[in-house]
Design a protein around this motif. Structure first.
Motif, short mmCIF file in Angstrom:
data_model
loop_
_atom_site.label_atom_id
_atom_site.label_comp_id
_atom_site.label_asym_id
_atom_site.label_seq_id
_atom_site.Cartn_x
_atom_site.Cartn_y
_atom_site.Cartn_z
N MET A 20 5.05 6.45 3.90
CA MET A 20 3.80 6.29 3.36
C MET A 20 2.94 6.71 4.57
SD MET A 20 4.01 4.58 0.65
CE MET A 20 5.12 3.64 -0.17
N GLY A 21 2.93 6.84 5.91
CA GLY A 21 2.34 7.31 6.76
C GLY A 21 2.07 8.73 6.38
N LEU A 22 3.27 9.44 6.04
CA LEU A 22 2.96 10.87 5.70
C LEU A 22 2.03 11.17 4.45
CD1 LEU A 22 6.70 12.19 6.47
CD2 LEU A 22 4.56 12.56 7.75
N VAL A 23 2.31 10.15 3.64
CA VAL A 23 1.43 10.44 2.35
C VAL A 23 -0.12 10.13 2.78
CG1 VAL A 23 0.82 9.25 0.11
CG2 VAL A 23 3.14 9.47 0.72
N THR A 53 -7.74 5.46 1.92
CA THR A 53 -6.55 5.98 2.37
C THR A 53 -6.01 5.19 3.55
OG1 THR A 53 -6.80 8.37 1.60
CG2 THR A 53 -5.27 8.02 3.44
N PHE A 54 -7.05 5.01 4.40
CA PHE A 54 -6.83 4.16 5.43
C PHE A 54 -6.44 2.68 5.09
CE2 PHE A 54 -8.35 0.90 8.96
CZ PHE A 54 -7.66 1.45 9.81
N VAL A 55 -7.02 2.32 4.22
CA VAL A 55 -6.81 0.88 3.55
C VAL A 55 -5.49 0.97 2.97
CG1 VAL A 55 -7.42 -1.15 1.81
CG2 VAL A 55 -9.24 0.06 3.25
N PHE A 56 -5.21 1.91 2.27
CA PHE A 56 -3.71 1.88 1.63
C PHE A 56 -2.71 1.91 2.71
CE2 PHE A 56 -0.65 5.49 1.25
CZ PHE A 56 0.31 4.75 0.33
N LEU A 57 -2.84 2.77 3.72
CA LEU A 57 -1.87 2.97 4.82
C LEU A 57 -1.64 1.66 5.68
CD1 LEU A 57 -0.06 4.55 6.86
CD2 LEU A 57 -1.96 4.98 8.13
N ILE A 58 -2.68 0.74 5.84
CA ILE A 58 -2.80 -0.52 6.50
C ILE A 58 -1.85 -1.54 5.54
CG2 ILE A 58 -3.95 -2.49 7.24
CD1 ILE A 58 -3.86 0.09 9.11
N LEU A 63 2.82 -4.38 3.58
CA LEU A 63 3.93 -4.81 2.59
C LEU A 63 5.15 -4.29 2.62
CD1 LEU A 63 4.01 -5.71 -0.54
CD2 LEU A 63 3.65 -3.45 -1.54
N ASP A 64 5.74 -3.22 2.97
CA ASP A 64 6.99 -2.72 3.23
C ASP A 64 7.62 -3.46 4.41
OD1 ASP A 64 6.72 -1.08 0.92
OD2 ASP A 64 6.98 0.91 2.27
N SER A 65 6.80 -3.78 5.45
CA SER A 65 7.24 -4.38 6.57
C SER A 65 7.69 -5.86 6.02
CB SER A 65 6.26 -4.67 7.77
OG SER A 65 6.00 -3.31 8.24
N ILE A 66 6.95 -6.66 5.48
CA ILE A 66 7.16 -7.95 4.97
C ILE A 66 8.24 -8.04 4.02
CG2 ILE A 66 6.24 -10.21 4.03
CD1 ILE A 66 3.43 -9.10 5.37
N GLY A 67 8.03 -7.35 2.72
CA GLY A 67 8.84 -7.56 1.50
C GLY A 67 10.03 -6.62 1.49
N GLY A 68 10.09 -5.60 2.42
CA GLY A 68 11.04 -4.82 2.43
C GLY A 68 11.98 -4.93 3.88
N ILE A 69 11.67 -4.43 4.91
CA ILE A 69 12.25 -4.64 6.25
C ILE A 69 12.41 -6.03 6.47
CG2 ILE A 69 12.22 -4.25 8.51
CD1 ILE A 69 10.31 -1.44 7.93
#
Length: 196
Positions: A20-23, A53-58, A63-69
């Motif tokens: 996501m960071g690379l995107v 883009t900045f808002v998306f990244l944050i 989202l991935d940290s909470i719901g994924g990792i």
């Protein structure tokens, strides 16, 4: 806790989160194609795209940290503790209820939450605003811009299968098309394309 493959869920998000960071970096670099000399409107749209883009990244990182990792690793740990006899079946059910409530929470849940919707709409806004900015510069073929907007829309719909892979496929095709058209324009302007 009966979700198929919590190990895969965890691994997938460990890989996906840096992607996501690379995107975000890619979208930012595309916005850099818009020079301030190309007009106020194009410049404003490019900067609004960068903000989105900045808002998306944050928010997608959250989202991935909470719901994924976090969710994936918590399921793994809970299953391990249950196998070792360190959690009773009642305790496992309690953990399952907490995880289910986290997944469906209006603020941090995996689908339809504030974090999820903010990140999803931000990526669509970023792609749309960037496409408008690039369109105004007249440096990028419009089909590539349609694909860029389609990427943002598809990822806004959902980042889960099949939407996420389709979205990122569209982004890759769009970015390649934009790169190729820029390369061709450079070759033609320098005369290199006339000899080949």
């Amino acid at each position: 806790l009966g979700y198929f493959g919590p190990q895969w869920w965890f691994t997938l998000h460990m890989i996906q989160t840096p992607m996501m960071g690379l995107v975000a970096v890619g979208l930012w670099l595309l916005a850099d194609k818009v020079a301030s000399s190309e007009g106020l409107a194009a410049t404003i749209f490019a900067w609004l795209s960068r903000v989105a883009t900045f808002v998306f990244l944050i928010y997608y990182t959250a989202l991935d940290s909470i719901g994924g990792i976090g969710l994936g690793k918590t399921i793994e740990i809970t299953e391990q503790l249950a196998r070792e006899g360190k959690l009773t079946p009642e305790q496992v059910m309690g953990v399952a209820q907490v995880l289910n409530r986290t997944w469906t929470n209006a603020w941090v849940g995996g689908v339809g939450s504030f974090i999820s919707l903010t990140g999803s709409w931000a990526v669509f806004a970023s792609a749309l605003l960037l496409a408008i900015a690039l369109f105004l510069t007249e440096k990028v073929p419009w089909p590539a811009l349609i694909l860029l907007v389609a990427f943002g829309w598809e990822l806004q719909v959902s980042h889960t299968m099949p939407h996420g892979p389709i979205a990122f496929g569209l982004l890759i095709i769009s970015a390649f098309w934009i790169w190729w058209s820029g390369r061709r324009q450079t070759e033609l302007s320098t005369g290199e394309g006339l000899n080949g």
